[in-house]
Design a protein around this motif. Structure first.
Motif, PDB file in Angstrom:
ATOM      1  N   CYS B 142       0.836  -1.201   0.000  1.00 31.97           N
ATOM      2  CA  CYS B 142       0.000   0.000   0.000  1.00 31.97           C
ATOM      3  C   CYS B 142       0.865   1.243   0.000  1.00 31.97           C
ATOM      4  O   CYS B 142       2.013   1.213   0.433  1.00 31.97           O
ATOM      5  CB  CYS B 142      -0.993   0.000   1.169  1.00 31.97           C
ATOM      6  SG  CYS B 142      -0.292   0.199   2.796  1.00 31.97           S
ATOM      7  N   PRO B 143       0.346   2.354  -0.519  1.00 33.41           N
ATOM      8  CA  PRO B 143       1.068   3.619  -0.417  1.00 33.41           C
ATOM      9  C   PRO B 143       0.955   4.150   1.012  1.00 33.41           C
ATOM     10  O   PRO B 143       0.417   3.459   1.891  1.00 33.41           O
ATOM     11  CB  PRO B 143       0.342   4.521  -1.418  1.00 33.41           C
ATOM     12  CG  PRO B 143      -1.017   3.951  -1.561  1.00 33.41           C
ATOM     13  CD  PRO B 143      -0.936   2.491  -1.206  1.00 33.41           C
ATOM     14  N   SER B 144       1.437   5.336   1.275  1.00 35.59           N
ATOM     15  CA  SER B 144       1.296   5.911   2.618  1.00 35.59           C
ATOM     16  C   SER B 144       1.265   7.425   2.468  1.00 35.59           C
ATOM     17  O   SER B 144       0.339   7.936   1.835  1.00 35.59           O
ATOM     18  CB  SER B 144       2.413   5.419   3.533  1.00 35.59           C
ATOM     19  OG  SER B 144       3.662   5.506   2.890  1.00 35.59           O
ATOM     20  N   TYR B 145       2.210   8.133   3.046  1.00 35.08           N
ATOM     21  CA  TYR B 145       2.301   9.585   2.870  1.00 35.08           C
ATOM     22  C   TYR B 145       3.593   9.913   2.144  1.00 35.08           C
ATOM     23  O   TYR B 145       4.620   9.286   2.401  1.00 35.08           O
ATOM     24  CB  TYR B 145       2.328  10.288   4.234  1.00 35.08           C
ATOM     25  CG  TYR B 145       0.978  10.508   4.873  1.00 35.08           C
ATOM     26  CD1 TYR B 145      -0.109  10.955   4.125  1.00 35.08           C
ATOM     27  CD2 TYR B 145       0.806  10.285   6.233  1.00 35.08           C
ATOM     28  CE1 TYR B 145      -1.339  11.173   4.727  1.00 35.08           C
ATOM     29  CE2 TYR B 145      -0.423  10.509   6.839  1.00 35.08           C
ATOM     30  CZ  TYR B 145      -1.494  10.956   6.084  1.00 35.08           C
ATOM     31  OH  TYR B 145      -2.702  11.169   6.669  1.00 35.08           O
ATOM     32  N   ALA B 146       3.560  10.939   1.309  1.00 36.62           N
ATOM     33  CA  ALA B 146       4.736  11.315   0.519  1.00 36.62           C
ATOM     34  C   ALA B 146       5.784  11.998   1.402  1.00 36.62           C
ATOM     35  O   ALA B 146       5.799  13.218   1.525  1.00 36.62           O
ATOM     36  CB  ALA B 146       4.313  12.223  -0.636  1.00 36.62           C
ATOM     37  N   PHE B 147       6.641  11.188   2.016  1.00 40.79           N
ATOM     38  CA  PHE B 147       7.718  11.706   2.875  1.00 40.79           C
ATOM     39  C   PHE B 147       9.097  11.363   2.320  1.00 40.79           C
ATOM     40  O   PHE B 147      10.106  11.741   2.898  1.00 40.79           O
ATOM     41  CB  PHE B 147       7.613  11.084   4.277  1.00 40.79           C
ATOM     42  CG  PHE B 147       6.467  11.592   5.115  1.00 40.79           C
ATOM     43  CD1 PHE B 147       6.111  12.933   5.109  1.00 40.79           C
ATOM     44  CD2 PHE B 147       5.760  10.714   5.941  1.00 40.79           C
ATOM     45  CE1 PHE B 147       5.071  13.391   5.907  1.00 40.79           C
ATOM     46  CE2 PHE B 147       4.720  11.179   6.734  1.00 40.79           C
ATOM     47  CZ  PHE B 147       4.368  12.517   6.720  1.00 40.79           C
ATOM     48  N   VAL B 148       9.139  10.590   1.246  1.00 47.06           N
ATOM     49  CA  VAL B 148      10.395   9.991   0.773  1.00 47.06           C
ATOM     50  C   VAL B 148      10.754  10.540  -0.611  1.00 47.06           C
ATOM     51  O   VAL B 148       9.898  10.566  -1.503  1.00 47.06           O
ATOM     52  CB  VAL B 148      10.273   8.449   0.718  1.00 47.06           C
ATOM     53  CG1 VAL B 148      11.565   7.813   0.237  1.00 47.06           C
ATOM     54  CG2 VAL B 148       9.852   7.885   2.075  1.00 47.06           C
ATOM     55  N   ALA B 149      12.005  10.973  -0.771  1.00 39.95           N
ATOM     56  CA  ALA B 149      12.469  11.408  -2.093  1.00 39.95           C
ATOM     57  C   ALA B 149      12.894  10.189  -2.902  1.00 39.95           C
ATOM     58  O   ALA B 149      13.466   9.250  -2.347  1.00 39.95           O
ATOM     59  CB  ALA B 149      13.649  12.362  -1.945  1.00 39.95           C
ATOM     60  N   PRO B 150      12.647  10.190  -4.208  1.00 36.24           N
ATOM     61  CA  PRO B 150      13.187   9.092  -5.024  1.00 36.24           C
ATOM     62  C   PRO B 150      14.714   9.178  -5.062  1.00 36.24           C
ATOM     63  O   PRO B 150      15.280  10.250  -4.833  1.00 36.24           O
ATOM     64  CB  PRO B 150      12.582   9.365  -6.404  1.00 36.24           C
ATOM     65  CG  PRO B 150      12.222  10.815  -6.425  1.00 36.24           C
ATOM     66  CD  PRO B 150      11.925  11.201  -4.999  1.00 36.24           C
ATOM     67  N   ALA B 151      15.376   8.070  -5.331  1.00 37.13           N
ATOM     68  CA  ALA B 151      16.843   8.063  -5.437  1.00 37.13           C
ATOM     69  C   ALA B 151      17.269   9.098  -6.466  1.00 37.13           C
ATOM     70  O   ALA B 151      16.700   9.160  -7.557  1.00 37.13           O
ATOM     71  CB  ALA B 151      17.331   6.673  -5.831  1.00 37.13           C
ATOM     72  N   GLY B 152      18.233   9.916  -6.118  1.00 37.70           N
ATOM     73  CA  GLY B 152      18.713  10.956  -7.027  1.00 37.70           C
ATOM     74  C   GLY B 152      17.907  12.234  -6.913  1.00 37.70           C
ATOM     75  O   GLY B 152      18.271  13.243  -7.517  1.00 37.70           O
ATOM     76  N   GLY B 153      16.821  12.211  -6.172  1.00 39.23           N
ATOM     77  CA  GLY B 153      15.987  13.399  -6.001  1.00 39.23           C
ATOM     78  C   GLY B 153      16.188  13.997  -4.624  1.00 39.23           C
ATOM     79  O   GLY B 153      17.036  13.552  -3.844  1.00 39.23           O
ATOM     80  N   LYS B 154      15.412  15.027  -4.326  1.00 43.40           N
ATOM     81  CA  LYS B 154      15.606  15.703  -3.050  1.00 43.40           C
ATOM     82  C   LYS B 154      14.306  16.148  -2.396  1.00 43.40           C
ATOM     83  O   LYS B 154      14.328  16.748  -1.328  1.00 43.40           O
ATOM     84  CB  LYS B 154      16.536  16.901  -3.238  1.00 43.40           C
ATOM     85  CG  LYS B 154      16.105  17.847  -4.346  1.00 43.40           C
ATOM     86  CD  LYS B 154      17.184  18.895  -4.614  1.00 43.40           C
ATOM     87  CE  LYS B 154      16.703  19.895  -5.644  1.00 43.40           C
ATOM     88  NZ  LYS B 154      17.683  20.942  -5.919  1.00 43.40           N
ATOM     89  N   GLU B 155      13.174  15.873  -3.041  1.00 41.71           N
ATOM     90  CA  GLU B 155      11.899  16.313  -2.482  1.00 41.71           C
ATOM     91  C   GLU B 155      10.981  15.123  -2.228  1.00 41.71           C
ATOM     92  O   GLU B 155      10.972  14.164  -2.993  1.00 41.71           O
ATOM     93  CB  GLU B 155      11.205  17.272  -3.462  1.00 41.71           C
ATOM     94  CG  GLU B 155      11.864  18.630  -3.522  1.00 41.71           C
ATOM     95  CD  GLU B 155      11.475  19.390  -4.786  1.00 41.71           C
ATOM     96  OE1 GLU B 155      10.348  19.161  -5.284  1.00 41.71           O
ATOM     97  OE2 GLU B 155      12.309  20.170  -5.273  1.00 41.71           O
ATOM     98  N   PRO B 156      10.155  15.215  -1.171  1.00 43.25           N
ATOM     99  CA  PRO B 156       9.233  14.112  -0.858  1.00 43.25           C
ATOM    100  C   PRO B 156       8.290  13.845  -2.028  1.00 43.25           C
ATOM    101  O   PRO B 156       7.724  14.776  -2.589  1.00 43.25           O
ATOM    102  CB  PRO B 156       8.451  14.634   0.350  1.00 43.25           C
ATOM    103  CG  PRO B 156       9.251  15.746   0.912  1.00 43.25           C
ATOM    104  CD  PRO B 156       9.996  16.353  -0.243  1.00 43.25           C
TER     105      PRO B 156
END
Lengths: 345, 345
Positions: B142-156
């Motif tokens: 399941c998804p959750s809350y957007a707290f994580v940046a993708p690898a190589g990125g810097k924003e949730p």
């Protein structure tokens, strides 16, 4: 480019197919294997490109793959389609089951394709990309050879077990990933060994289970899973779902059966296909348009999607041709002319 | 133990169920939520134990979960079963769909359960363990809350998106894993913030996308996925399969909808169940016996299976009871007596 030759994707496909046909591989199988190998080369994925030809010829020379096996489709009418590869390459077996898998996924919402008893060179992206082009999301899993220690362990038990996923994107290349569940590929360690350079920390342990940066010690010891205990758990899941569950080899049995890890492994494979339109129907939303809301914003923060480099390389190859070195061209000539006799021990 | 109280699993279940019933939750839903929470506490998984009660009450107090929603089963007769949670908790929705999912998996070889519009506290292990006890392998996402940046990125952008898998083991606890696809859980960063201690390197980046060990900077910046680009790709897959594909929220939309990440997220969930006996039938092998060949040899090299600690804790709790602190007992008393009024802002 000095020492380089440009060859079109189509011309390279013809040459690779001819190599396999000359080596005694049934025409449809030669075509399926050549298509996957040329796709790897076209996408600048050298580890799954023409480099793989020699490995395929070696397994033919060893009599460990059946060159004339005709994949047999078994359709029980349930949501699982099976293809017996009959000890042949995995690629023609996938081609044999692909349309039935896609049809069943559309009928049932999801469906699985089981491939039995195949020789696999683990270019799973090719299969999930083909399904994405048919509008389906998919997972593809297979075991390999037991070269990897589980997290907290020190002896080879798990394979480098690849994990691939594809998702269709309207008007764009699909979202595709395909990676080994080990930190590094075995071939990367081998390259360090040949170059006499140390491997990075965290790739492997030696025979005593101690961390090592010595490629020889790593090859005699055990590779490590990516992402610590989480990657180890995923690799174990792949052994179970794509090995034990199918009643096909897990990575340890594949290694025993093939008498070592120098040839392509023999085992099964599991592909699960999902029809997003069917899953989303009751929501009233378009699942692919929803997916775009996520996939189109990676770039704005400097993140890359897993296959971006591959698709750029593909465009370049399709426009300009594929650049091969003199040595690579010579090897193609030799393989085509001499067949299995061109293999040097 | 000074300051500790021993309570039986059954007694704790009765108390937690009473808390939810007193808070206005429909009896069957109160029971399903209490069962999952007490199972977490019983297994010494404190982050998904009675600690979760307050979060559930807060989402009730905020009017963001429907206390009397009756999950609605929709069975199209295909391999996908759907349950509309109607804005209620995920647990009763899973209970509503579980038997139909298991039946369909046995009929079809594999089947999926889609849960729509639920409030989730991401104890996915409970569901895959229940399916394993019915002889089925399963994946739960399941998804959750957007707290994580993708690898190589810097924003949730991505959630901490949990990934769970279960596999039945004859005569033993199942093979079960359930982990966040972020390096660490958000709660772990919060604990460092409260303690005033730095977080380990690699857990998060600050608002400028720079690596940080400052928990405040991390909470204002972005968490990182486990396993670099591989974990990031898996987390993205979870957004697509368990969000976009279902036509339910992905992690960014869940955050927008709930107006911040302090309450339980609202979204859908995807569970895929496989019948190993059906998959293995044509091989003539027993898939569970095959699985044991792998799972029984981890210990010999000092490696642990993912849920070993959990199962040991469970046995201890069942034999000796669950030890709770004075503060925890007081809180249970207060929640039971005062209901939502016991919540302190």
């Amino acid at each position: 480019m000095t020492g380089h030759h440009l060859i079109t994707v189509e011309a390279l496909f013809g040459r690779v197919r001819a190599i396999f046909e000359n080596a005694g591989v049934r025409a449809e199988s030669a075509e399926a294997v050549a298509r996957t190998i040329v796709a790897g080369e076209r996408d600048h994925c050298k580890s799954h490109g023409i480099y793989r030809i020699e490995g395929c010829l070696r397994v033919l020379a060893a009599g460990k793959v059946s060159p004339d096996a005709v994949p047999q489709l078994h359709d029980s009418g349930k949501a699982v389609i099976e293809v017996d590869a009959g000890g042949g390459f995995a690629n023609p077996a996938f081609e044999t089951g692909k349309a039935a898998l896609a049809d069943r996924a559309r009928q049932s919402g999801l469906a699985a394709l089981v491939i039995r008893d195949c020789l696999h060179f683990s270019a799973l992206w090719h299969d999930v990309e083909a399904l994405a082009e048919m509008g389906l999301a998919s997972l593809s899993l297979c075991p390999s050879y037991a070269f990897v220690a589980p997290a907290g362990g020190k002896e080879p038990l798990l394979g480098t077990n690849p994990f691939a996923f594809g998702w269709p994107r309207p008007g764009d290349h699909p979202y595709v990933f395909d990676f080994a569940t080990s930190v590094a590929a075995r071939g990367e360690i081998e390259l360090h060994r040949r170059a006499g350079t140390p491997i990075p920390e965290g790739w492997a342990v030696d025979e005593d289970g101690e961390p090592t940066t010595d490629p020889n010690a790593a090859l005699n010891g055990a590779m490590l899973p990516f992402g610590g205990h989480k990657g180890s758990a995923i690799s174990t899941m792949i052994e179970l779902l794509a090995g034990a569950m199918l009643g096909e080899f897990m990575s340890r049995e594949a290694l025993d059966f093939m008498g070592g890890g120098n040839l392509l492994p023999r085992h099964g494979a599991l592909i699960v296909a999902f029809d997003p339109q069917s899953f989303a129907a009751r929501s009233g939303r378009d699942p692919l348009a929803e997916g775009e809301k996520l996939l189109t914003v990676f770039g704005a923060q400097g993140a890359r999607l897993p296959s971006e480099r591959r698709f750029k390389a593909r465009q370049q190859s399709q426009t300009n041709g594929i650049a091969l070195t003199d040595a690579e061209m010579d090897q193609l000539d030799r393989f085509e002319r001499e067949g299995l006799a061109a293999l040097i021990d």
